[in-house]
Write an enzyme that holds these catalytic residues in place. Sequence first.
Site, PDB file in Angstrom:
ATOM      1  N   GLU A 265      42.200  34.856  38.278  1.00 18.17           N
ATOM      2  CA  GLU A 265      40.853  35.060  38.813  1.00 18.17           C
ATOM      3  C   GLU A 265      41.000  35.245  40.310  1.00 18.17           C
ATOM      4  O   GLU A 265      40.856  34.311  41.099  1.00 18.17           O
ATOM      5  CB  GLU A 265      39.925  33.882  38.491  1.00 18.17           C
ATOM      6  CG  GLU A 265      38.491  34.194  38.933  1.00 18.17           C
ATOM      7  CD  GLU A 265      37.519  33.052  38.733  1.00 18.17           C
ATOM      8  OE1 GLU A 265      37.677  32.286  37.764  1.00 18.17           O
ATOM      9  OE2 GLU A 265      36.597  32.930  39.566  1.00 18.17           O
TER      10      GLU A 265
ATOM     11  N   HIS B 208      40.061  37.982  43.380  1.00 16.83           N
ATOM     12  CA  HIS B 208      39.089  39.066  43.584  1.00 16.83           C
ATOM     13  C   HIS B 208      39.375  39.934  44.805  1.00 16.83           C
ATOM     14  O   HIS B 208      39.976  39.493  45.772  1.00 16.83           O
ATOM     15  CB  HIS B 208      37.695  38.462  43.735  1.00 16.83           C
ATOM     16  CG  HIS B 208      37.321  37.540  42.626  1.00 16.83           C
ATOM     17  ND1 HIS B 208      37.215  37.941  41.315  1.00 16.83           N
ATOM     18  CD2 HIS B 208      37.040  36.203  42.619  1.00 16.83           C
ATOM     19  CE1 HIS B 208      36.868  36.901  40.556  1.00 16.83           C
ATOM     20  NE2 HIS B 208      36.769  35.834  41.329  1.00 16.83           N
TER      21      HIS B 208
ATOM     22  N   HIS C 228      33.214  35.848  33.878  1.00 14.99           N
ATOM     23  CA  HIS C 228      33.174  35.269  35.230  1.00 14.99           C
ATOM     24  C   HIS C 228      31.737  34.909  35.588  1.00 14.99           C
ATOM     25  O   HIS C 228      30.797  35.550  35.138  1.00 14.99           O
ATOM     26  CB  HIS C 228      33.721  36.306  36.218  1.00 14.99           C
ATOM     27  CG  HIS C 228      33.856  35.794  37.610  1.00 14.99           C
ATOM     28  ND1 HIS C 228      32.831  35.839  38.525  1.00 14.99           N
ATOM     29  CD2 HIS C 228      34.905  35.203  38.242  1.00 14.99           C
ATOM     30  CE1 HIS C 228      33.248  35.313  39.672  1.00 14.99           C
ATOM     31  NE2 HIS C 228      34.502  34.917  39.537  1.00 14.99           N
TER      32      HIS C 228
ATOM     33  N   ASP D  46      40.949  31.738  42.450  1.00 17.90           N
ATOM     34  CA  ASP D  46      39.636  32.251  42.847  1.00 17.90           C
ATOM     35  C   ASP D  46      39.656  32.775  44.289  1.00 17.90           C
ATOM     36  O   ASP D  46      38.640  32.725  44.981  1.00 17.90           O
ATOM     37  CB  ASP D  46      38.535  31.187  42.688  1.00 17.90           C
ATOM     38  CG  ASP D  46      37.175  31.833  42.389  1.00 17.90           C
ATOM     39  OD1 ASP D  46      37.051  33.072  42.477  1.00 17.90           O
ATOM     40  OD2 ASP D  46      36.234  31.103  42.066  1.00 17.90           O
TER      41      ASP D  46
HETATM   42 ZN   LIG Z   1      35.723  33.972  40.941  1.00 18.38          ZN
END
Ligand SMILES: [Zn+2]
Lengths: 324, 324, 324, 324
Positions: free
Chosen positions: C8, C10, C164, C287
């Site tokens: 995860e 981004h 998500h 993240d």
């Molecule tokens: Zn995220």
Amino acid sequence: MDGKIGLEEHFAIPETLSDSAGFLPDESWQELSKRLLDIHEGRLRQMDEHGMEMMLLSLNAPAVQAIHETSKACEIATRANDFLAEQVAKRPDRFQGLAALPLQDPDRATRELERCIKDLGFRGALVNGFSQVDRPDNVVYYDAPQFDSFWKTVQELDVPFYLHPRNPIPAWAQIYEGHPWLLGPTWAFGQETAVHALRLMGSGLFDRYPRLKIILGHMGEGLPYSMWRIDNRNGWTKAPKSYPAKRNFAEYFQENFYLTTSGNFRTQTLIDAILEIGADRILFSTDWPFENVDHAANWFDATSISEADRLKIGRTNAVDLFKL
Amino acid sequence: MDGKIGLEEHFAIPETLSDSAGFLPDESWQELSKRLLDIHEGRLRQMDEHGMEMMLLSLNAPAVQAIHETSKACEIATRANDFLAEQVAKRPDRFQGLAALPLQDPDRATRELERCIKDLGFRGALVNGFSQVDRPDNVVYYDAPQFDSFWKTVQELDVPFYLHPRNPIPAWAQIYEGHPWLLGPTWAFGQETAVHALRLMGSGLFDRYPRLKIILGHMGEGLPYSMWRIDNRNGWTKAPKSYPAKRNFAEYFQENFYLTTSGNFRTQTLIDAILEIGADRILFSTDWPFENVDHAANWFDATSISEADRLKIGRTNAVDLFKL
Amino acid sequence: MDGKIGLEEHFAIPETLSDSAGFLPDESWQELSKRLLDIHEGRLRQMDEHGMEMMLLSLNAPAVQAIHETSKACEIATRANDFLAEQVAKRPDRFQGLAALPLQDPDRATRELERCIKDLGFRGALVNGFSQVDRPDNVVYYDAPQFDSFWKTVQELDVPFYLHPRNPIPAWAQIYEGHPWLLGPTWAFGQETAVHALRLMGSGLFDRYPRLKIILGHMGEGLPYSMWRIDNRNGWTKAPKSYPAKRNFAEYFQENFYLTTSGNFRTQTLIDAILEIGADRILFSTDWPFENVDHAANWFDATSISEADRLKIGRTNAVDLFKL
Amino acid sequence: MDGKIGLEEHFAIPETLSDSAGFLPDESWQELSKRLLDIHEGRLRQMDEHGMEMMLLSLNAPAVQAIHETSKACEIATRANDFLAEQVAKRPDRFQGLAALPLQDPDRATRELERCIKDLGFRGALVNGFSQVDRPDNVVYYDAPQFDSFWKTVQELDVPFYLHPRNPIPAWAQIYEGHPWLLGPTWAFGQETAVHALRLMGSGLFDRYPRLKIILGHMGEGLPYSMWRIDNRNGWTKAPKSYPAKRNFAEYFQENFYLTTSGNFRTQTLIDAILEIGADRILFSTDWPFENVDHAANWFDATSISEADRLKIGRTNAVDLFKL
Ligand SMILES: [Zn+2]
Ligand SMILES: [Zn+2]
Ligand SMILES: [Zn+2]
Ligand SMILES: [Zn+2]
């Protein structure tokens, strides 16, 4: 869950039966001896009733390991293995065999292991701790140099070796004097087997044979709880290792060892074991007939772990480890 | 967290200093001996730097317990206790004392304990396992009947008794032969102390003196992991207990014992201890100077428990137990 | 540990960059926007410094899902996927791609997924919760019947679908009124995503497509802690299930879901997840850039689990799941 | 264990009985309504059979909170409290009372609480989430400023306030549309109550009244699992807090909240709660009659925690908290 497989499940032959006396109170002996001599009746019924598909069977303890006359030890091992092979042949879907080995003589033990695996179709070996060699007070652990070639064969055969407990000989059991209730499964079994395992690790055995697979019962004989301290006590001293092995004890423990739940049906302990060694190296077992199948199964079927781990620990880890 | 209190924190007097040699590699001896003889310099600096408000100090090991001449054992115990009292008097806000006791002579040990508590203001006792009495190979554990009156006094004084490890005598250490690295904190300390504790439990001591408070270091010397099996192996046999004590081992463990984190800075192990004995009976300790304060404190301050338990284990349990 | 893989992680393209504004305080926006637009500089440096071998990259949130004009949503998804493919091509050893999908139009989303997997070599898809379709207040969850064919394709392609978080639309966020700090990762993300996951389970989707693999971030968006209660509340009533799916929620959760550690670097939570779903279904993630790689990595490298599970969660589970 | 005390144990009066319809399938309604209206028959028998010494009784849900006409809400609250006082008077050794409160009118709720504590001898209050005030769609949470004086009185009276779940009003339940099975205890209860608790924390209420004691059922309505993330998401941004309260959410949670096991009989979840908030703040409860006493008790009596914690959670924490 259905389909459970157990790997510390014992039987006796008449010659070894009495070795199992003395651990339990006299009033239980009749029941215990009946259980030990039975394979296809009560045992199978217990398995059916509690979701055990298979038992990997092994001789009771200390049996072969306590027979200090090597020729007698060899004879009993052979007899037990032959008997076991016959029993397995009757229900190979429900029983498989683990070899008894006369480690009093490493060469003969090696040959017996080869015979058991190649000729009898056994899945591994189960040995009851140290062997008494030549005389009752000559205690030999398997980190000794004369076992190098034996371990080489174990690795080549790619079969697991179950290091099962036994009591110390009386001359080495001074600490329990006046407290005989601390012998056997209460405490001494664990100390005996944990130290034997640590001797194997510290000796460098797993540097020489890194693919060895050693199984410990009873949720690891206490080792998971203490493994960090074994490597990390006195952490501020940066001295070189004082033992022959090249790596930390914990590394061998995590890479060469498997644990079973035999006789230790405790969720807290299982969780600690999972957090130390991981669910891939833990396997269900009961320790029948010293422990009840229902005690083991009822606990295990409900213990507070994920269903994925229940399946692995209860069954699929054993399928993988023993190529079932 | 600030305000931590440690209760397995050692010092030496010149007469006992060399007892601590041999556990650590030679190159650490200079540093270790300096640490053992220091109270108010480096030790206090370590405490300041890592949030330790107080250490309950105790003599190094085995010290008094290994002096088989009773008169000599008494003399050293007295000297160590007097020295400790002087040191505590200088900084009672940062140091409190635990008595060394010459248990070679239960009566004199009893009187010395009374003197330490009543006259010197100590908070309890710390004893290094079995005592050697009269000759080096006479090993005496404290479940023996001659200690009954001693324990009676311990209960009356309402002070904790810290059962600290020592090594077995060489004649009882056969299992470690050829593997000296298994002695000391790596493994033998735990076995020695766990069995001593089990002897106390099984002997019925806590039936006679149910308010005794025994402290074990090193997260319980392996006992929490195995406590269920100790009471529950062979669960299908319904025989009466074979030992003098009236209750299960675990009941005494849960009601008469406290554990410390000394030398066992492992979160998995702490969680298992919490799930076996509860956070009210676990207390922070470092095992200085054999372990570093920063290793203990950095681990403890971040270990994965609730903040409520961190406060209890780090501080308030000790305040309650020792009436600080 | 070295060789960690995150899933995860981004990035933004200029058209979606501003979607990530508002979650963090203004003074962090400059840094955040720089991080989102960077692939090969600071990001790679972070990975090198903290033992991350690979990131599976995905577009920021809500991005495509919040573009209610279908044609625009498709255009942005395509553009983002093309951009991502170019970036991956530069360092396929360090980056792999997860597709953004315009689920406003199930058919086009299906075709875009096929393009991403077959033509661009992506490893799966990451979708930011519900899609707004045609108008801002038309909220569509993927248990709706029009997505059946999409899910069929996901199963056929055998690629994971990462569900998500995103925030609820303002008209559905009444409960947070006056408490905007509860939106986003603090709380609302979890509620939004957990309910979406439960809708998929309850709808019978996994009865129709039992090989679907859904990934949830943030250690499962709260679900592991509550999963038992979801199935077992009011356990005494033996009524038939009231939802279309055939099995218990927990069965789908355990068989069709994977969890990542993104943004939830908490050992207690990880242990609970292991005990609910097992270590084979938990995967490391950071993240980034909303969370720091060092925060994730320093925690994970030291968290109190077995080394075997650290390797699985940190790396090999991802290798298996994404066929890396 | 014997002597258990439960604190989320409900009854109904005829006027509120139908509020409990709809959660369970129709075929269970007859049994449920009988259970709700009974105090001294089946309920007491259940308690006797499963080792519950005492229930702290409270009105069913949403009852008073859902009566938007203030005068009616007050009337029903008074009637329920009077009825409860009569029932408690018959068996004060087995039952104690928690007040229903018409928080539609903070002043009258305050006076009713005072009456219940001072005149009726109740031990605290149990309120079913937000109140609908004046009209059905006017949802009021208790972080609103008009409740300041009410909370001041709660603190002065030094009684616990149990924040019990209810469902969102339909206009706020869009996310569950088409999935009504997610309402109630399956999921919506937890979301509703967790957010209400977070609103109280974020509002600064516990800065003003730091001795307030709030109880949450169902093992904390999911909060323990997510509490770290609530405070630590986006940990790299060093911005000042965006909410009125002065401290982290977790600090209020750890100092002002207590959790019960009601309706969440899951060992993994309990262990996580212990590791987040500590065993001193967790209390046994069943959620009778929506859950069975035997389901709660059989689980709790065997769940894998220490016996010390079992006693605290099962009984003594409640004795301390409610001054029983
Ligand atoms: Zn995220
Ligand atoms: Zn056995
Ligand atoms: Zn020490
Ligand atoms: Zn309730």
